[in-house]
Design a protein around this motif. Sequence first.
Motif, PDB file in Angstrom:
ATOM      1  N   PRO A 104       8.829   9.303 -10.662  1.00  0.00           N
ATOM      2  CA  PRO A 104       8.505   8.450  -9.519  1.00  0.00           C
ATOM      3  C   PRO A 104       9.085   9.011  -8.218  1.00  0.00           C
ATOM      4  O   PRO A 104       8.683   8.625  -7.136  1.00  0.00           O
ATOM      5  CB  PRO A 104       9.138   7.117  -9.880  1.00  0.00           C
ATOM      6  CG  PRO A 104      10.228   7.448 -10.827  1.00  0.00           C
ATOM      7  CD  PRO A 104       9.769   8.646 -11.581  1.00  0.00           C
ATOM      8  N   MET A 105      10.058   9.927  -8.330  1.00  0.00           N
ATOM      9  CA  MET A 105      10.676  10.477  -7.121  1.00  0.00           C
ATOM     10  C   MET A 105       9.718  11.372  -6.364  1.00  0.00           C
ATOM     11  O   MET A 105       9.783  11.491  -5.154  1.00  0.00           O
ATOM     12  CB  MET A 105      11.924  11.292  -7.486  1.00  0.00           C
ATOM     13  CG  MET A 105      13.002  10.469  -8.151  1.00  0.00           C
ATOM     14  SD  MET A 105      13.467   9.066  -7.142  1.00  0.00           S
ATOM     15  CE  MET A 105      14.861   8.447  -8.027  1.00  0.00           C
TER      16      MET A 105
ATOM     17  N   LEU B 133       5.059  10.025  -5.262  1.00  0.00           N
ATOM     18  CA  LEU B 133       4.571   9.254  -4.116  1.00  0.00           C
ATOM     19  C   LEU B 133       4.611  10.147  -2.889  1.00  0.00           C
ATOM     20  O   LEU B 133       5.532  10.957  -2.737  1.00  0.00           O
ATOM     21  CB  LEU B 133       5.457   8.022  -3.896  1.00  0.00           C
ATOM     22  CG  LEU B 133       5.368   6.936  -4.961  1.00  0.00           C
ATOM     23  CD1 LEU B 133       6.507   5.943  -4.799  1.00  0.00           C
ATOM     24  CD2 LEU B 133       4.044   6.214  -4.886  1.00  0.00           C
TER      25      LEU B 133
ATOM     26  N   ILE C 214       4.406   2.777   1.556  1.00  0.00           N
ATOM     27  CA  ILE C 214       3.899   2.461   0.226  1.00  0.00           C
ATOM     28  C   ILE C 214       2.729   1.484   0.282  1.00  0.00           C
ATOM     29  O   ILE C 214       1.840   1.535  -0.550  1.00  0.00           O
ATOM     30  CB  ILE C 214       5.013   1.962  -0.723  1.00  0.00           C
ATOM     31  CG1 ILE C 214       5.664   0.711  -0.174  1.00  0.00           C
ATOM     32  CG2 ILE C 214       6.022   3.025  -0.994  1.00  0.00           C
ATOM     33  CD1 ILE C 214       6.578   0.062  -1.182  1.00  0.00           C
TER      34      ILE C 214
ATOM     35  N   ARG D  96       8.211  -5.080   1.803  1.00  0.00           N
ATOM     36  CA  ARG D  96       8.350  -3.718   1.316  1.00  0.00           C
ATOM     37  C   ARG D  96       7.133  -2.845   1.607  1.00  0.00           C
ATOM     38  O   ARG D  96       7.158  -1.638   1.391  1.00  0.00           O
ATOM     39  CB  ARG D  96       8.608  -3.721  -0.194  1.00  0.00           C
ATOM     40  CG  ARG D  96      10.041  -4.026  -0.543  1.00  0.00           C
ATOM     41  CD  ARG D  96      10.919  -2.990   0.061  1.00  0.00           C
ATOM     42  NE  ARG D  96      12.281  -3.058  -0.428  1.00  0.00           N
ATOM     43  CZ  ARG D  96      13.280  -2.376   0.101  1.00  0.00           C
ATOM     44  NH1 ARG D  96      13.045  -1.592   1.120  1.00  0.00           N
ATOM     45  NH2 ARG D  96      14.487  -2.475  -0.381  1.00  0.00           N
TER      46      ARG D  96
ATOM     47  N   PRO E 159       8.678   5.778   0.623  1.00  0.00           N
ATOM     48  CA  PRO E 159       9.192   5.957  -0.748  1.00  0.00           C
ATOM     49  C   PRO E 159      10.685   6.253  -0.809  1.00  0.00           C
ATOM     50  O   PRO E 159      11.370   5.773  -1.705  1.00  0.00           O
ATOM     51  CB  PRO E 159       8.369   7.143  -1.268  1.00  0.00           C
ATOM     52  CG  PRO E 159       7.097   7.076  -0.517  1.00  0.00           C
ATOM     53  CD  PRO E 159       7.439   6.533   0.843  1.00  0.00           C
ATOM     54  N   HIS E 160      11.199   7.027   0.164  1.00  0.00           N
ATOM     55  CA  HIS E 160      12.610   7.403   0.059  1.00  0.00           C
ATOM     56  C   HIS E 160      13.554   6.216   0.244  1.00  0.00           C
ATOM     57  O   HIS E 160      14.749   6.333   0.002  1.00  0.00           O
ATOM     58  CB  HIS E 160      12.945   8.503   1.060  1.00  0.00           C
ATOM     59  CG  HIS E 160      13.011   8.036   2.488  1.00  0.00           C
ATOM     60  ND1 HIS E 160      11.891   7.984   3.292  1.00  0.00           N
ATOM     61  CD2 HIS E 160      14.031   7.580   3.250  1.00  0.00           C
ATOM     62  CE1 HIS E 160      12.243   7.529   4.485  1.00  0.00           C
ATOM     63  NE2 HIS E 160      13.528   7.280   4.491  1.00  0.00           N
TER      64      HIS E 160
ATOM     65  N   LEU F 279      13.291   3.498  -1.465  1.00  0.00           N
ATOM     66  CA  LEU F 279      13.332   2.719  -2.708  1.00  0.00           C
ATOM     67  C   LEU F 279      14.077   3.477  -3.798  1.00  0.00           C
ATOM     68  O   LEU F 279      14.124   4.705  -3.793  1.00  0.00           O
ATOM     69  CB  LEU F 279      11.899   2.446  -3.191  1.00  0.00           C
ATOM     70  CG  LEU F 279      10.967   1.741  -2.212  1.00  0.00           C
ATOM     71  CD1 LEU F 279       9.588   1.609  -2.824  1.00  0.00           C
ATOM     72  CD2 LEU F 279      11.507   0.377  -1.846  1.00  0.00           C
TER      73      LEU F 279
ATOM     74  N   ARG G  87      10.479   2.624  -7.314  1.00  0.00           N
ATOM     75  CA  ARG G  87       9.355   3.532  -7.075  1.00  0.00           C
ATOM     76  C   ARG G  87       8.409   3.549  -8.258  1.00  0.00           C
ATOM     77  O   ARG G  87       7.202   3.590  -8.092  1.00  0.00           O
ATOM     78  CB  ARG G  87       9.868   4.947  -6.842  1.00  0.00           C
ATOM     79  CG  ARG G  87      10.283   5.160  -5.414  1.00  0.00           C
ATOM     80  CD  ARG G  87      10.596   6.599  -5.202  1.00  0.00           C
ATOM     81  NE  ARG G  87      11.911   6.710  -4.611  1.00  0.00           N
ATOM     82  CZ  ARG G  87      12.442   7.840  -4.196  1.00  0.00           C
ATOM     83  NH1 ARG G  87      11.774   8.958  -4.342  1.00  0.00           N
ATOM     84  NH2 ARG G  87      13.615   7.864  -3.645  1.00  0.00           N
ATOM     85  N   GLN G  88       8.992   3.521  -9.482  1.00  0.00           N
ATOM     86  CA  GLN G  88       8.120   3.531 -10.646  1.00  0.00           C
ATOM     87  C   GLN G  88       7.309   2.241 -10.695  1.00  0.00           C
ATOM     88  O   GLN G  88       6.153   2.257 -11.090  1.00  0.00           O
ATOM     89  CB  GLN G  88       8.940   3.730 -11.927  1.00  0.00           C
ATOM     90  CG  GLN G  88       8.117   4.116 -13.140  1.00  0.00           C
ATOM     91  CD  GLN G  88       7.273   5.355 -12.940  1.00  0.00           C
ATOM     92  OE1 GLN G  88       6.249   5.323 -12.254  1.00  0.00           O
ATOM     93  NE2 GLN G  88       7.674   6.470 -13.517  1.00  0.00           N
TER      94      GLN G  88
ATOM     95  N   VAL H  16       6.262   0.734  -8.046  1.00  0.00           N
ATOM     96  CA  VAL H  16       5.208   0.967  -7.059  1.00  0.00           C
ATOM     97  C   VAL H  16       4.103   1.828  -7.673  1.00  0.00           C
ATOM     98  O   VAL H  16       2.913   1.553  -7.515  1.00  0.00           O
ATOM     99  CB  VAL H  16       5.776   1.662  -5.796  1.00  0.00           C
ATOM    100  CG1 VAL H  16       4.646   2.068  -4.859  1.00  0.00           C
ATOM    101  CG2 VAL H  16       6.750   0.747  -5.082  1.00  0.00           C
TER     102      VAL H  16
ATOM    103  N   TYR I 211       2.711  14.431  -6.141  1.00  0.00           N
ATOM    104  CA  TYR I 211       1.954  13.388  -5.450  1.00  0.00           C
ATOM    105  C   TYR I 211       0.528  13.826  -5.101  1.00  0.00           C
ATOM    106  O   TYR I 211      -0.320  12.990  -4.827  1.00  0.00           O
ATOM    107  CB  TYR I 211       2.693  12.857  -4.210  1.00  0.00           C
ATOM    108  CG  TYR I 211       3.084  13.867  -3.163  1.00  0.00           C
ATOM    109  CD1 TYR I 211       2.175  14.280  -2.213  1.00  0.00           C
ATOM    110  CD2 TYR I 211       4.365  14.374  -3.118  1.00  0.00           C
ATOM    111  CE1 TYR I 211       2.547  15.190  -1.234  1.00  0.00           C
ATOM    112  CE2 TYR I 211       4.744  15.277  -2.146  1.00  0.00           C
ATOM    113  CZ  TYR I 211       3.833  15.690  -1.210  1.00  0.00           C
ATOM    114  OH  TYR I 211       4.203  16.584  -0.241  1.00  0.00           O
TER     115      TYR I 211
END
Lengths: 344, 319
Positions: A114-115, A118, A124, A162, A167-168, A170, A175-176, A178, B211
């Motif tokens: 998840p990092m 996105l 998001i 939110r 992304p950064h 969260l 993130r996962q 999301v 991504y």
Amino acid sequence: MMMANNIRPEPPAKTGERLLDVRGLTIEIETRSGPATIVDGIDLHVDKGETLGIVGESGCGKSLTMLSMMRLLPNKIKVTKGEANFAGRDLQKMSNSDLRKVRGGDVGFIFQDPMTSLNPVMRIGQQLAEPLIYHRGMSKADARKRAGELLKLVGIPGAEDRLDAYPHELSGGMRQRVMIAIGLACNPQLLIADEPTTALDVTIQAQIVDLVKDLRDKLGMSVVWITHDLALIAGLVDRINVLYAGTVVEDAPVDALFANPSHPYTQGLLASIPKLSDERSTRLSSIGGTPPEPGRRPKGCPFAPRCPLAEAICHERVPSLEGLGQNGAHRVACFVAQRKLEAA
Amino acid sequence: MSVVPMTTTPIEIEPPVSLWRDAWHRLRRNKLAVFGLAVVVILAFTALLGPYLTPYDFLSQDLNSRNLGPSLSHLFGTDDLGRDVFSRVVYGTRTAFLVAIVVTFIAVVIGVTLGALAGFFGGWLDRIVMWLTDMTMSIPNLLLVVVINASLKTPIASWMESRYLATLNPFYRETIWVDFLLVFGSMALISWPPYARLVRAQVLSIRSRPYITAAQALGLTNRIILMRYVVPNALGPLIVAVSAGLGTAMVLESAFSFLGVGVNPPTPSWGNMISDGLRVWQHYPHLLAAPAAVLGLASVAFSFLGDGLNDALNPRGAK
């Protein structure tokens, strides 16, 4: 925090109708010394409303099969044989524009990390709205509203606030969530979760598994969950396919697999899960050797070189997946296991 | 059946910060970068407002007040023709900015287009572009510019003159634009390869990021992916490169003018002023010092700004 989910609300209706049917899919990678087979004629299927777990060690072709099925892989990796039918249509032969409608529209993906999955420079809310605008033709305002609902659905606190986060801002687990919301945005018939918990803490892993379970029951979709952690998905899936070196070696309903693992590889996998009841001094069990490299597959059963039960025939011929017992729901690709059953 | 709640206690939510605003905050904390930015802004305004700032015309000669030292009436003194050096430096700033902006713009357009295409499509296109890039970079810059100017300037000038004599059209009499065009063209020709390389590398690395696969898995088209996912992510390093590139282009223009292959006198350029000042620096050091100091300041300012932007836009590298 964690939910003990003893009673499953309403299991989605299992009609036995095939949603995804992969037949003889062979995937090759171009190397300097010519093409090497990574996935060798894999067969697998997912019924409507069914949850399939795909298990195997790193590099056995789990993710590759799913990604190449959707034609999401780089040019060097090619599907050379076989078909992948989704709702009766072959994804391999589909035009690019038809395929784009399936991707994200009918089939949602959740990725491993998840990092990095996105877009770091997009809010998001916008990333959630993208598939809604593209596949569902929603207006920006409607898509944003729906994006807020989706975030609420996956349990993100302060969901609407939110939407404008990047992304950064969260955590990994958030993130996962999301990613899951994005995967679910268009109410897909099939959700493919590609090791979605590998990058997360153990407690968050369990939360994500419970979340997907909940959403599946709520939305009535089919799920393919790819993992190398058998124990994690035991309570989630209906059926498990064990993959080894790009072939399915065992296909069984989850209870049957745990009760009666028939392929020596599956037995090895189960034996290598540490148990709390083990003596402290017990060494963790492991399977000796390493899986074959692509392009250096053995002639016979791909597991034969590491197999404690291997016989002469195993090194000569490739076993096919055959049903065990009466109804044939439990299938295994192993000469020894098949013979044992016949003898019994 | 409700969804598993993340936590029962309310979480304090900070107001979201955009990446650009975040970068701006980081930039402001960097003293050198702020200094660079300030100098660049001042120089830019000087260039923009040149005619309103200068007390004298940059061409008007006053043979009674030649080679004067700095004073209140002539801030930077006067040169051997009695021209006000301050005014000439200000107009030199205009030249420097004009050349730097136009050259960088052309170089960025060529570089980004070629680099993005090469990175995105790969294959033979990539090979051709990279071959062109390597070839251009292997030719010594000064040599190429000298060759272009030496081989084109005279023929074009004489052609213009013959056209003027034949048609008496005043358009052909003005040769200063030929000067500028040659400078722009030859400098852009040697300046684009670094941008092409940078953008190609960016696109290549971004293309393989998860991504992008995730965006493809959402069924988005290549065009949307390129515009919304690839390009914005490649922008940071490009901005840094452009900022540093502007400074480099200014120094390059001065270098060429210094050597006499850039902007020709009487158009003021820091480079040709330094060149003139060098001959008499022992007697009139201010003629060398003024343009050289401004050139040095500009070059340092752009490079501080570039460094600061680099740290601000790539926080992962800086932390």
